[in-house]
Design an enzyme around this catalytic site. Structure first.
Site, mmCIF file in Angstrom:
data_model
loop_
_atom_site.group_PDB
_atom_site.id
_atom_site.type_symbol
_atom_site.label_atom_id
_atom_site.label_comp_id
_atom_site.label_asym_id
_atom_site.label_seq_id
_atom_site.Cartn_x
_atom_site.Cartn_y
_atom_site.Cartn_z
ATOM 1 N N ALA A 99 46.739 14.827 52.017
ATOM 2 C CA ALA A 99 47.500 13.637 51.660
ATOM 3 C C ALA A 99 46.915 12.401 52.330
ATOM 4 O O ALA A 99 46.413 12.472 53.454
ATOM 5 C CB ALA A 99 48.966 13.811 52.069
ATOM 6 N N SER A 100 46.954 11.294 51.603
ATOM 7 C CA SER A 100 46.553 9.995 52.131
ATOM 8 C C SER A 100 45.131 10.046 52.689
ATOM 9 O O SER A 100 44.192 10.330 51.953
ATOM 10 C CB SER A 100 47.584 9.554 53.183
ATOM 11 O OG SER A 100 47.310 8.265 53.637
ATOM 12 N N THR A 101 44.957 9.793 53.986
ATOM 13 C CA THR A 101 43.611 9.776 54.554
ATOM 14 C C THR A 101 42.925 11.133 54.448
ATOM 15 O O THR A 101 41.698 11.201 54.313
ATOM 16 C CB THR A 101 43.645 9.330 56.028
ATOM 17 O OG1 THR A 101 44.598 10.125 56.737
ATOM 18 C CG2 THR A 101 44.029 7.873 56.163
ATOM 19 N N ALA A 103 42.974 13.081 51.967
ATOM 20 C CA ALA A 103 42.383 13.173 50.628
ATOM 21 C C ALA A 103 40.975 12.586 50.616
ATOM 22 O O ALA A 103 40.102 13.056 49.874
ATOM 23 C CB ALA A 103 43.266 12.450 49.608
ATOM 24 N N LEU A 123 47.289 13.918 47.552
ATOM 25 C CA LEU A 123 48.084 12.706 47.398
ATOM 26 C C LEU A 123 47.252 11.494 47.792
ATOM 27 O O LEU A 123 46.656 11.465 48.869
ATOM 28 C CB LEU A 123 49.339 12.788 48.283
ATOM 29 C CG LEU A 123 50.316 11.624 48.190
ATOM 30 C CD1 LEU A 123 51.747 12.129 48.342
ATOM 31 C CD2 LEU A 123 50.039 10.552 49.237
#
EC number: 3.4.21.92
Length: 200
Positions: A99-101, A103, A123
């Site tokens: 998720a976020s970073t 990814a 994400l």
């Protein structure tokens, strides 16, 4: 790592039994497991592992398994830059979530070596602002820094997904969740895995 116990692995060798924590055992197989939020401490450990494995054998693949909710942008970029700096090929595997970073780390694996397990999710979202406070001039500087950070994330993702900046900006304006198949279609990974790749 929280309050749970890290399991040990016992190996029998000609010199007797030897006990390792499971993460050290994985490292001996050139596997790095990133299973927490990404902060400076986690980044330093991952970077040290990457540099150690490259020093041991710069031509042999390093596998990074990711199950992370994301975290600090500067910590992410320290890991990402080290991944691109080392000579060893880097494969990335998303198990659970990236998720976020996190990814960005998944997408940053070498082309053809980015994998996502069948029921994992990826994400994308804007880098966190961290709820900054201060004077108007402080807030203005912080806003400029957030724009710079967002631009860096977009540039890195554009390089690995082949999407243009405008598309990425629109998609990251709000959290966007991808199934494993959708992550591959978007260019964040190359292949969905349900079983381990055969060793040849």
């Amino acid at each position: 790592m929280g309050s749970y116990t890290i399991p040990n692995v016992v190996e029998r060798t000609p010199q007797g039994e030897r006990s390792y924590d499971v993460f050290s055992r994985l490292l001996s197989e050139r596997i790095i497991f990133l299973g927490t939020e990404i902060d400076d401490g986690v980044a330093n450990v991952v970077i040290a592992q990457l540099l150690h494995l490259e020093s041991a054998n710069p031509e042999h693949e390093i596998a990074i398994y990711i199950n992370s909710p994301g975290g600090s942008f500067t910590s992410l970029m320290a890991i990402y830059d080290t991944m691109t700096f080392v000579q060893a090929p880097i494969s990335t595997f998303c198990v659970g979530q990236a998720a976020s970073t996190a990814a960005v780390l998944l997408a940053g694996g070498d082309p053809g070596r980015r994998f996502v397990l069948e029921h994992a999710r990826v994400l994308l979202g804007q880098p966190a602002s961290g709820g900054r406070q201060g004077t108007v001039s402080d807030l203005s500087l912080q806003a400029k820094e957030m724009i710079r950070i967002r631009s860096q994330v977009e540039e890195v993702l554009s390089r690995h997904t082949r999407h243009d900046i405008a598309t990425l900006r629109a998609d990251m304006d709000r959290d966007k969740v991808f199934t494993a198949q959708e992550a591959v279609a978007y260019g964040l990974a190359d292949e969905v895995l349900s079983r381990r790749l055969a060793v040849v």
